[in-house]
Design an enzyme around this catalytic site. Structure first.
Site, PDB file in Angstrom:
ATOM      1  N   GLU A 296       2.870   8.190   8.658  1.00  0.00           N
ATOM      2  CA  GLU A 296       2.774   7.331   9.842  1.00  0.00           C
ATOM      3  C   GLU A 296       4.152   6.879  10.307  1.00  0.00           C
ATOM      4  OE1 GLU A 296       1.890   2.951   7.928  1.00  0.00           O
ATOM      5  OE2 GLU A 296       0.234   4.373   7.958  1.00  0.00           O
TER       6      GLU A 296
ATOM      7  N   HIS B 178       4.774   0.329   0.936  1.00  0.00           N
ATOM      8  CA  HIS B 178       5.182  -0.475   2.078  1.00  0.00           C
ATOM      9  C   HIS B 178       4.166  -1.576   2.363  1.00  0.00           C
ATOM     10  CE1 HIS B 178       2.506   2.626   3.765  1.00  0.00           C
ATOM     11  NE2 HIS B 178       2.207   1.738   4.705  1.00  0.00           N
TER      12      HIS B 178
ATOM     13  N   HIS C 131       0.162   5.774   0.823  1.00  0.00           N
ATOM     14  CA  HIS C 131      -0.762   6.792   1.313  1.00  0.00           C
ATOM     15  C   HIS C 131      -0.555   8.091   0.532  1.00  0.00           C
ATOM     16  CE1 HIS C 131      -1.592   3.955   4.387  1.00  0.00           C
ATOM     17  NE2 HIS C 131      -0.412   4.063   4.940  1.00  0.00           N
TER      18      HIS C 131
ATOM     19  N   GLN D 271       0.812  -1.219   0.000  1.00  0.00           N
ATOM     20  CA  GLN D 271       0.000   0.000   0.000  1.00  0.00           C
ATOM     21  C   GLN D 271       0.838   1.258   0.000  1.00  0.00           C
ATOM     22  OE1 GLN D 271      -1.553   0.655   4.400  1.00  0.00           O
ATOM     23  NE2 GLN D 271      -1.663  -1.524   3.884  1.00  0.00           N
TER      24      GLN D 271
ATOM     25  N   ARG E 275      -4.111   0.596  -2.450  1.00  0.00           N
ATOM     26  CA  ARG E 275      -3.485  -0.719  -2.403  1.00  0.00           C
ATOM     27  C   ARG E 275      -2.821  -1.073  -3.726  1.00  0.00           C
ATOM     28  NH1 ARG E 275      -7.995  -0.567   0.662  1.00  0.00           N
ATOM     29  NH2 ARG E 275      -7.706  -1.173   2.841  1.00  0.00           N
TER      30      ARG E 275
END
Length: 415
Positions: A135, A272, A100, A98, A291
């Site tokens: 994140e 990642h 972001h 995936q 994804r």
């Protein structure tokens, strides 16, 4: 200060034991993948209001007085919402490959899908909210992951090894592997990685057949040296998702093994996948995920290609900073959050909570006592709390009479 109850997500890849064991509570009997600690509207924590004994969703509590709960600076920078989301993440099986989006991509994508009338819960929806999702993950156990593209020259060496393994059992390696070697020989590293990734994600049956051939050759050869981790991961991924393009895509990425106490951060565009392990994950408060394989869920290839950063990167390790106040801080280059690790022996003095705006705290061992000029709260293993910005300053103490060390984690903004 408000004691909170948090929502447990039961995704199929979750461990059945790790979160329960960490927090000292009974197992649910099913997979326990993520414990969400925060005010995301999908699964907000529930705050117990001490004044009247009521239980209120944390997002609703914050909305009742954003300046009080979040602080003026946080509201001015991020708006009237808690800007971060903390999780305890327990992966027993690999998560999807995936990436972001950036903040600009998330805002534009969310507005576009709303204008198109895409339902909020539609399986083909890419943008669940208008926020980005940088994140970090702090490893509580050995933690395995794929994280960003390695330099193409290093990947070519790995693929030459794969080609040699294929040649030992076949007349020649699959055409896909030969083509990837050519892609990665491009003088422009980013362009080469993009060509290689796009070839795999769009390759269909040819990539599935090449994956089957590669895995069979690796298994026949026996030894995977000197690429045991990378090739072993590809073999195990193919067992779960046979022929999936993510199996060969994994060979383009950094394969990392974190030891307990180590941490990495993941900016927008970083491809990642978490493979296995237990950790504290912190992110901007968003659920936007695009994804790229290793999943039965929707994969939007054109949007994925627009979102990925195709530059090779070193593994973005995040080291602790020790302050003069004996605070152990993990500060990624994002304004939305920072993580504090708080370890206290029975006879230790208090540690000041690093707090800029609101904060959340979760205890994973022993007992702690939170103390401020306005109130106090004791938390035992498995307990957690939301601290309003107006509550600062807060100190974290060992509980009087305790004989065991305590360990807690706290998250606040990075402002």
């Amino acid at each position: 200060m408000y004691e909170i109850e948090n929502v447990l997500r039961d995704y199929a890849w979750g461990s059945t034991t790790a979160i329960a064991s960490l927090l000292g509570r009974p197992e649910s009997g099913g997979p326990e993948a993520e414990l969400w600690i925060g005010a995301h509207t999908d699964s907000p924590s529930v705050a117990h209001v001490p004044e009247d004994g009521t239980a209120t969703p944390l997002d609703a509590l914050i909305a009742s007085d954003p300046e009080h709960f979040l602080g003026t600076e946080s509201v001015a920078r991020f708006g009237p919402r808690l800007p971060f989301l903390a999780k305890i993440l327990a992966a027993a099986q690999p998560l999807s490959l995936q990436v972001h989006p950036s903040l600009e991509q998330a805002r534009a994508g969310f507005a576009r899908e709303n204008a198109e009338g895409v339902a909020a819960d539609a399986p083909h929806r890419n943008y669940r909210d208008d926020n980005h999702k940088p994140e970090m993950i702090f490893a509580l156990t050995p933690f395995e992951a794929l994280c960003g593209f390695r330099p193409p020259a290093e990947t070519r060496e790995l693929l030459l090894h794969v080609a040699s393994a294929c040649e030992s059992v076949e007349a020649q390696p699959p055409a896909v592997i030969t083509a990837l070697l050519g892609d990665l020989d491009d003088g422009d590293e980013g362009a080469g990685l993009r060509k290689a990734f796009e070839r795999l994600i769009t390759g269909g049956e040819a990539v599935a057949e090449a994956t089957t051939q590669v895995v069979a050759a690796l298994l026949s050869r026996g030894s995977l040296a000197p690429y045991e981790a990378e090739l072993g991961t590809a073999i195990s991924l193919n067992e779960k998702y046979p022929g999936d393009p993510g199996v060969l895509i994994s060979l383009l990425l950094n394969r990392i093994s974190l030891q307990p106490g180590e941490s990495v951060y993941l900016p927008a565009g970083n491809v990642h996948a978490y493979l296995h392990g237990l950790g504290v994950e912190v992110m901007a408060s968003s659920d936007n995920v695009l994804r790229g394989g290793l999943t039965p869920k929707f994969v939007d290839v054109p949007e994925l290609l627009r979102t990925i950063d195709f530059h090779p990167v070193a593994v973005p390790m995040l080291n602790a900073e020790k302050t003069v106040l004996d605070q152990e801080l993990y500060r990624p280059p994002f304004e939305e959050f920072q993580l504090q690790r708080i370890e206290l022996g029975p006879n230790d003095g208090p540690v000041p909570l690093a707090q800029s705006g609101a904060a959340v705290v979760i205890v994973v061992a022993g007992d702690v006592y939170l103390d401020s000029p306005k109130g106090d709260l004791q938390l035992s293993r498995g307990g957690s709390a939301f601290l309003a910005a107006a509550e600062a300053p807060v100190n974290v103490h060992p509980v009087a009479g305790s004989t065991e060390p305590a360990l807690a984690f706290a998250v606040t903004t990075g402002l």
